[in-house]
Scaffold this active site. Sequence first.
Site, PDB file in Angstrom:
ATOM      1  N   ASP A 159       0.710  -1.107  -0.001  1.00  0.00           N
ATOM      2  CA  ASP A 159      -0.019  -0.149  -0.050  1.00  0.00           C
ATOM      3  C   ASP A 159       0.738   1.270  -0.067  1.00  0.00           C
ATOM      4  O   ASP A 159       1.867   1.496   0.728  1.00  0.00           O
ATOM      5  CB  ASP A 159      -0.834  -0.038   1.182  1.00  0.00           C
ATOM      6  CG  ASP A 159      -2.065   1.073   1.107  1.00  0.00           C
ATOM      7  OD1 ASP A 159      -2.621   1.292  -0.015  1.00  0.00           O
ATOM      8  OD2 ASP A 159      -2.226   2.069   2.044  1.00  0.00           O
ATOM      9  N   TYR A 182       1.265   5.752  -0.388  1.00  0.00           N
ATOM     10  CA  TYR A 182       0.919   6.781   0.266  1.00  0.00           C
ATOM     11  C   TYR A 182       1.157   8.096  -0.651  1.00  0.00           C
ATOM     12  O   TYR A 182       2.138   8.906  -0.616  1.00  0.00           O
ATOM     13  CB  TYR A 182       1.797   7.169   1.228  1.00  0.00           C
ATOM     14  CG  TYR A 182       1.360   8.164   2.280  1.00  0.00           C
ATOM     15  CD1 TYR A 182       0.279   8.383   2.643  1.00  0.00           C
ATOM     16  CD2 TYR A 182       2.299   9.064   2.926  1.00  0.00           C
ATOM     17  CE1 TYR A 182      -0.239   9.269   3.614  1.00  0.00           C
ATOM     18  CE2 TYR A 182       1.870  10.008   3.867  1.00  0.00           C
ATOM     19  CZ  TYR A 182       0.725  10.015   4.488  1.00  0.00           C
ATOM     20  OH  TYR A 182       0.527  11.047   5.290  1.00  0.00           O
ATOM     21  N   HIS A 231      -3.645  14.238   0.439  1.00  0.00           N
ATOM     22  CA  HIS A 231      -4.064  13.476   1.461  1.00  0.00           C
ATOM     23  C   HIS A 231      -2.708  13.482   2.437  1.00  0.00           C
ATOM     24  O   HIS A 231      -2.999  13.691   3.672  1.00  0.00           O
ATOM     25  CB  HIS A 231      -4.217  11.727   1.184  1.00  0.00           C
ATOM     26  CG  HIS A 231      -4.431  11.060   2.465  1.00  0.00           C
ATOM     27  ND1 HIS A 231      -5.212  11.008   3.361  1.00  0.00           N
ATOM     28  CD2 HIS A 231      -3.268  10.016   2.607  1.00  0.00           C
ATOM     29  CE1 HIS A 231      -5.089   9.892   4.139  1.00  0.00           C
ATOM     30  NE2 HIS A 231      -3.782   9.588   3.860  1.00  0.00           N
ATOM     31  N   GLU A 256     -10.431   3.929   3.448  1.00  0.00           N
ATOM     32  CA  GLU A 256      -9.594   4.713   2.529  1.00  0.00           C
ATOM     33  C   GLU A 256      -9.644   4.488   1.311  1.00  0.00           C
ATOM     34  O   GLU A 256      -9.609   3.317   0.867  1.00  0.00           O
ATOM     35  CB  GLU A 256      -7.961   4.443   2.732  1.00  0.00           C
ATOM     36  CG  GLU A 256      -7.200   4.869   4.179  1.00  0.00           C
ATOM     37  CD  GLU A 256      -6.003   4.490   4.235  1.00  0.00           C
ATOM     38  OE1 GLU A 256      -5.178   3.837   3.779  1.00  0.00           O
ATOM     39  OE2 GLU A 256      -5.356   5.133   5.514  1.00  0.00           O
ATOM     40  N   GLU A 296      -9.104   4.040  -2.492  1.00  0.00           N
ATOM     41  CA  GLU A 296      -7.817   3.943  -3.131  1.00  0.00           C
ATOM     42  C   GLU A 296      -8.141   3.044  -4.582  1.00  0.00           C
ATOM     43  O   GLU A 296      -9.519   2.627  -4.751  1.00  0.00           O
ATOM     44  CB  GLU A 296      -7.068   2.731  -2.493  1.00  0.00           C
ATOM     45  CG  GLU A 296      -6.627   3.548  -1.113  1.00  0.00           C
ATOM     46  CD  GLU A 296      -5.451   2.618  -0.079  1.00  0.00           C
ATOM     47  OE1 GLU A 296      -4.468   2.114  -1.153  1.00  0.00           O
ATOM     48  OE2 GLU A 296      -5.079   2.774   0.995  1.00  0.00           O
ATOM     49  N   ASP A 303      -9.126   0.187   1.953  1.00  0.00           N
ATOM     50  CA  ASP A 303      -8.017  -0.284   2.832  1.00  0.00           C
ATOM     51  C   ASP A 303      -8.558   0.272   4.147  1.00  0.00           C
ATOM     52  O   ASP A 303      -8.244   1.213   4.747  1.00  0.00           O
ATOM     53  CB  ASP A 303      -6.472   0.321   2.536  1.00  0.00           C
ATOM     54  CG  ASP A 303      -5.728  -0.651   3.059  1.00  0.00           C
ATOM     55  OD1 ASP A 303      -5.841  -1.669   3.466  1.00  0.00           O
ATOM     56  OD2 ASP A 303      -4.254   0.042   3.453  1.00  0.00           O
ATOM     57  N   ARG A 358      -7.936   3.562  13.208  1.00  0.00           N
ATOM     58  CA  ARG A 358      -7.009   4.970  13.479  1.00  0.00           C
ATOM     59  C   ARG A 358      -6.421   4.963  14.628  1.00  0.00           C
ATOM     60  O   ARG A 358      -5.159   5.433  15.055  1.00  0.00           O
ATOM     61  CB  ARG A 358      -7.777   6.181  13.208  1.00  0.00           C
ATOM     62  CG  ARG A 358      -8.116   6.240  11.752  1.00  0.00           C
ATOM     63  CD  ARG A 358      -7.338   6.361  10.634  1.00  0.00           C
ATOM     64  NE  ARG A 358      -7.541   6.508   9.491  1.00  0.00           N
ATOM     65  CZ  ARG A 358      -7.061   6.581   8.192  1.00  0.00           C
ATOM     66  NH1 ARG A 358      -5.553   6.261   8.353  1.00  0.00           N
ATOM     67  NH2 ARG A 358      -7.340   6.898   7.083  1.00  0.00           N
ATOM     68  N   GLN A 362      -3.692   2.023  15.071  1.00  0.00           N
ATOM     69  CA  GLN A 362      -2.680   2.364  14.333  1.00  0.00           C
ATOM     70  C   GLN A 362      -1.919   3.615  15.097  1.00  0.00           C
ATOM     71  O   GLN A 362      -0.561   3.510  15.078  1.00  0.00           O
ATOM     72  CB  GLN A 362      -2.975   2.980  12.912  1.00  0.00           C
ATOM     73  CG  GLN A 362      -1.927   3.531  12.063  1.00  0.00           C
ATOM     74  CD  GLN A 362      -2.740   3.762  10.682  1.00  0.00           C
ATOM     75  OE1 GLN A 362      -3.928   3.848  10.615  1.00  0.00           O
ATOM     76  NE2 GLN A 362      -1.584   4.611   9.773  1.00  0.00           N
ATOM     77  N   LYS A 403      -4.274  -1.919  10.229  1.00  0.00           N
ATOM     78  CA  LYS A 403      -4.370  -2.001   8.637  1.00  0.00           C
ATOM     79  C   LYS A 403      -4.628  -3.422   8.101  1.00  0.00           C
ATOM     80  O   LYS A 403      -5.124  -3.627   7.238  1.00  0.00           O
ATOM     81  CB  LYS A 403      -3.246  -1.172   7.952  1.00  0.00           C
ATOM     82  CG  LYS A 403      -3.025   0.038   8.257  1.00  0.00           C
ATOM     83  CD  LYS A 403      -3.843   0.954   7.826  1.00  0.00           C
ATOM     84  CE  LYS A 403      -3.715   1.029   6.306  1.00  0.00           C
ATOM     85  NZ  LYS A 403      -4.377   2.206   5.684  1.00  0.00           N
ATOM     86  N   THR A 446      -8.651  -5.596   3.611  1.00  0.00           N
ATOM     87  CA  THR A 446      -8.452  -4.840   2.709  1.00  0.00           C
ATOM     88  C   THR A 446      -9.500  -5.318   1.515  1.00  0.00           C
ATOM     89  O   THR A 446      -9.520  -6.359   1.126  1.00  0.00           O
ATOM     90  CB  THR A 446      -7.423  -4.701   1.952  1.00  0.00           C
ATOM     91  OG1 THR A 446      -6.313  -4.239   2.956  1.00  0.00           O
ATOM     92  CG2 THR A 446      -7.300  -3.839   0.655  1.00  0.00           C
ATOM     93  N   GLU A 470      -9.941  12.507   7.496  1.00  0.00           N
ATOM     94  CA  GLU A 470      -9.505  13.916   6.735  1.00  0.00           C
ATOM     95  C   GLU A 470     -11.216  14.830   6.825  1.00  0.00           C
ATOM     96  O   GLU A 470     -11.380  15.804   7.066  1.00  0.00           O
ATOM     97  CB  GLU A 470      -9.127  13.818   5.396  1.00  0.00           C
ATOM     98  CG  GLU A 470      -7.899  13.226   5.050  1.00  0.00           C
ATOM     99  CD  GLU A 470      -7.462  12.834   3.662  1.00  0.00           C
ATOM    100  OE1 GLU A 470      -7.068  13.691   3.013  1.00  0.00           O
ATOM    101  OE2 GLU A 470      -7.611  11.781   3.354  1.00  0.00           O
TER     102      GLU A 470
END
Length: 403
Positions: free
Chosen positions: A117, A119, A124, A191, A193, A225, A229, A232, A245, A249, A352
Amino acid sequence: MPPFDVPEGDPFGPHNLPYGVFSIPGERERTVGVRLGDHALDAGAAARALGSPYADLLARPTLNPLLAAGRTAWSDVRRALTAWVTVPAHRETLAPLLRPLSSVTLHLPFEVADYVDFYASENHARNVGRIFRPDAADSLTPNWKHLPIGYHGRAGTVVVSGTDVIRPSGQRRSPADPAPVFGPSVRLDIEAEVGFVVGTPSEPGRPVPLRDWREHVFGLCLLNDWSARDIQAWEYVPLGPFLGKSFATSVAAWITPLDALEDARTAPPERTHPLLPYLDDTDTEPSGYDLRISVAVNGHVVSEPPFSTMYWTAAQQLAHLTVNGASLRTGDLYGSGTVSGPAERERGSLLELTWNGRDPLELPDGKRTFLEDGDVVTLSAWAPGPDGTRVGLGEVTGRVIPA
């Protein structure tokens, strides 16, 4: 309406033809399918009936044999499929092999070898930097503009769209906690993606240059994904994501071949820092994609992230992934990382969208900071196609269930 007569404007017309794997309820046998409108064509049976030399690749319970066959086979099979579903002479033969999507069970379309994965969205990364490092002189880390940051994920928990996601448990520690506690995540996130599926493998010690990435990547799909939080945040220093994580997925049941997305290719955003030669795409063909993504929670659209804004491309990610000599395997999957645009309604995560819980989302069924049990998240997308058409991407949906 007959299955061949796809309505004008349908994003899953003959210009698209994504691949999946399906079975008929009550039967254990799986087969490669190709989507046409709201039907799935039994590609293996069609290939046998029409005498295709690729029948053996398509009459399998997974896409991996076709993925491993390489670009020449991918192009040949796509040309044949397009002819099969558009030439009237084939209709009588293929009609019994087209099944309504409502009558089949869709499965994970390929066996996942490895999962990485990335970034790759500057929007973001800057949002996350502003949330967690509000006093930093630069919201990006010093390496961000020089290489595609990524981490190695867990292939065994990649699941097909429609699979329920069990709320993960683990350690967490809030600033007010004197010690860590254990329990279900209370900050479960998504997420939005795009995942890229590797077909042709590479040899150990042989990096894949930018110009060769389409020789190795078969197609792409939407990917969610899921992220815990709170787990993590407690575990990721200094080694990065792990239990927060690795629990799930979700990927689409349909893989869109790159050849269906020629009209969606676009140049990435302008580079602001000089790149090392293996990442410098100044003189290469555009490897960005204009994909229009929608994120819905319980049927209510909360965000529309534009993939065209991604700073790092799939070609650069593959070049970086292999530059140290790491080899590719058929079935490797790599995610773009969260897709976020510059506007508030273009952010690809609840982290976000709610600014780490400070600004709850107003949904028809109540406010949300992070996901609650029973919430259903759905990602959908389309891309520009030939002659003004749209190319639909298979959706990704998942429902959160209690631990």
